[in-house]
Motif scaffolding. Structure first.
Motif, mmCIF file in Angstrom:
data_model
loop_
_atom_site.group_PDB
_atom_site.id
_atom_site.type_symbol
_atom_site.label_atom_id
_atom_site.label_comp_id
_atom_site.label_asym_id
_atom_site.label_seq_id
_atom_site.Cartn_x
_atom_site.Cartn_y
_atom_site.Cartn_z
ATOM 1 N N GLY A 195 0.630 -1.127 -0.315
ATOM 2 C CA GLY A 195 0.222 0.256 0.035
ATOM 3 C C GLY A 195 0.512 1.061 -0.189
ATOM 4 N N HIS A 196 -0.123 2.695 -0.356
ATOM 5 C CA HIS A 196 1.014 3.411 -0.029
ATOM 6 C C HIS A 196 1.480 4.053 1.361
ATOM 7 C CE1 HIS A 196 -3.595 4.853 1.161
ATOM 8 N NE2 HIS A 196 -2.623 6.276 1.213
ATOM 9 N N ASN A 197 2.099 5.152 1.576
ATOM 10 C CA ASN A 197 2.548 5.642 2.686
ATOM 11 C C ASN A 197 3.741 4.646 3.361
ATOM 12 O OD1 ASN A 197 3.427 7.549 4.431
ATOM 13 N ND2 ASN A 197 1.547 7.337 5.319
ATOM 14 N N SER A 198 4.108 3.561 2.808
ATOM 15 C CA SER A 198 4.938 2.362 3.735
ATOM 16 C C SER A 198 5.935 2.014 3.457
ATOM 17 C CB SER A 198 4.500 0.972 3.417
ATOM 18 O OG SER A 198 2.533 0.687 3.797
ATOM 19 N N VAL A 199 6.520 1.540 4.740
ATOM 20 C CA VAL A 199 8.179 1.248 4.937
ATOM 21 C C VAL A 199 8.544 -0.327 4.501
ATOM 22 C CG1 VAL A 199 9.950 1.416 6.118
ATOM 23 C CG2 VAL A 199 8.554 3.489 5.543
ATOM 24 N N VAL A 200 9.665 -0.943 3.753
ATOM 25 C CA VAL A 200 9.284 -2.347 3.632
ATOM 26 C C VAL A 200 11.447 -2.002 4.661
ATOM 27 C CG1 VAL A 200 10.099 -4.087 2.528
ATOM 28 C CG2 VAL A 200 8.372 -2.737 1.874
ATOM 29 N N GLU A 211 -0.508 -3.271 4.039
ATOM 30 C CA GLU A 211 -1.536 -2.601 3.806
ATOM 31 C C GLU A 211 -0.833 -1.055 3.826
ATOM 32 O OE1 GLU A 211 -3.520 -2.736 7.339
ATOM 33 O OE2 GLU A 211 -5.085 -4.671 6.900
ATOM 34 N N SER A 212 -1.755 -0.547 3.077
ATOM 35 C CA SER A 212 -1.299 0.592 3.592
ATOM 36 C C SER A 212 -0.286 1.278 5.179
ATOM 37 C CB SER A 212 -2.240 2.447 3.341
ATOM 38 O OG SER A 212 -2.279 1.626 1.512
ATOM 39 N N ASP A 213 -0.175 2.659 5.109
ATOM 40 C CA ASP A 213 0.694 2.924 6.315
ATOM 41 C C ASP A 213 0.962 2.276 7.186
ATOM 42 O OD1 ASP A 213 -0.696 5.878 5.498
ATOM 43 O OD2 ASP A 213 -2.251 4.939 5.958
ATOM 44 N N THR A 214 1.972 1.188 6.801
ATOM 45 C CA THR A 214 2.365 0.424 7.923
ATOM 46 C C THR A 214 4.010 -0.278 7.509
ATOM 47 O OG1 THR A 214 0.273 -1.026 7.045
ATOM 48 C CG2 THR A 214 2.548 -2.098 7.890
ATOM 49 N N VAL A 215 4.656 -0.138 8.559
ATOM 50 C CA VAL A 215 6.223 -0.626 8.187
ATOM 51 C C VAL A 215 6.515 -1.834 8.568
ATOM 52 C CG1 VAL A 215 8.129 -0.108 9.786
ATOM 53 C CG2 VAL A 215 6.912 1.349 9.392
ATOM 54 N N VAL A 216 6.990 -2.537 7.759
ATOM 55 C CA VAL A 216 7.439 -3.971 7.426
ATOM 56 C C VAL A 216 8.731 -4.420 7.985
ATOM 57 C CG1 VAL A 216 6.124 -6.305 6.263
ATOM 58 C CG2 VAL A 216 4.835 -4.513 6.206
ATOM 59 N N TYR A 217 8.797 -5.327 8.642
ATOM 60 C CA TYR A 217 9.846 -6.422 9.213
ATOM 61 C C TYR A 217 9.696 -7.766 9.032
ATOM 62 C CZ TYR A 217 11.759 -1.583 10.684
ATOM 63 O OH TYR A 217 12.180 -0.285 10.670
ATOM 64 N N ASN A 218 10.271 -8.280 7.997
ATOM 65 C CA ASN A 218 9.941 -9.765 7.827
ATOM 66 C C ASN A 218 8.898 -10.002 7.840
ATOM 67 O OD1 ASN A 218 12.489 -10.314 6.324
ATOM 68 N ND2 ASN A 218 13.221 -10.546 8.468
ATOM 69 N N ASP A 219 7.673 -9.894 7.165
ATOM 70 C CA ASP A 219 6.233 -9.986 7.479
ATOM 71 C C ASP A 219 5.629 -9.287 8.776
ATOM 72 O OD1 ASP A 219 5.993 -10.581 5.068
ATOM 73 O OD2 ASP A 219 6.351 -12.895 5.580
ATOM 74 N N ALA A 220 6.514 -9.063 9.976
ATOM 75 C CA ALA A 220 5.819 -8.331 11.112
ATOM 76 C C ALA A 220 5.844 -6.776 10.742
ATOM 77 C CB ALA A 220 6.937 -8.051 12.405
#
Length: 232
Positions: A195-200, A211-220
């Motif tokens: 999604g938009h405005n997220s960080v991998v 999802e949008s507006d989410t920070v993800v580290y290895n699926d967490a």
């Protein structure tokens, strides 16, 4: 009297590492062209007192606040947003939207591989660094930065202002929403939507939709609004 072409006058907003690397990229573009493509004038800092200083031998020619007066010197002026942070890129672009004499050229390193035998669509202000591998039917939105040696697979879409950092792998049929940062050496599985405005995060392995507006580290995943997250 005819004047020889010396390249499109160009400035880079920003004086940090991202902006400095883009200046190096511009040098490489000109070195590998029969005629200069860009006439790099210098950097634009957000601090007025920086004007007149030099960064890596190039001058800081204006500040954000002084830019309206500086830009009036030119009938046509190229501008590059030399920032990695997608949100800051959008804010800066919004400040520049009313200028009628500036353009946002695409800056593509001669060492990048982009297939010439398929349909790829690039918006404006796109920066493609050395070692980037772009295959077929790729869509890049406005002001997308593909940093060094990242890979983008077939039929993928990367939205406006996104930054894909060094060594990241975007597999085929991936959709990345606007304003999203993809961390260095991360990998995104094929057919995944982010999604938009997220960080991998750095080195993350993404195997399912984000999802949008989410920070993800290895699926967490955690909502971005609850993190003091910077996109450096």
């Amino acid at each position: 009297m005819n004047k020889s072409w010396s390249g499109l006058p160009l400035v880079i907003f920003g004086i940090g590492g991202c902006a400095r690397e883009i200046a190096m990229l511009i040098h490489d573009v000109n070195q590998n062209s029969c005629n200069p493509v860009f006439n790099f004038i210098g950097f634009i800092s957000h601090i007025n007192e920086d004007v007149g200083k030099h960064v890596d031998g190039y001058p800081i020619v204006s500040s954000n606040a002084l830019f309206p007066t500086f830009a009036r010197q030119f009938n046509l002026l190229g501008v590059c947003l030399g920032l990695a942070n997608p949100i800051e890129k959008k804010k800066l672009n919004d400040d520049l939207i009313d200028y009628t004499n500036i353009v946002f050229p695409n800056i593509i390193h001669p060492g990048a591989f982009i297939s010439k035998h398929s349909k790829n669509y690039f918006g404006h202000g796109v920066v493609v660094s050395s070692g980037v591998n772009i295959t077929m039917n790729i869509t890049l939105g406005n002001h997308v930065l593909l940093n060094r040696s990242c890979n983008v697979g077939h039929d993928s879409i990367i939205g406006d202002y996104c930054t894909v950092n060094p060594g990241a792998v975007v597999s085929g049929n991936v959709t990345i929403g606007p304003l999203t940062l993809i961390g260095a050496s991360s990998s995104i599985r094929e057919k995944t939507k982010i999604g938009h405005n997220s960080v991998v995060g750095l080195g993350a392995i993404i195997t399912k939709d984000v999802e949008s507006d989410t920070v993800v580290y290895n699926d967490a995943a955690v909502p971005r609004k609850f993190r003091n997250q910077k996109c450096d």
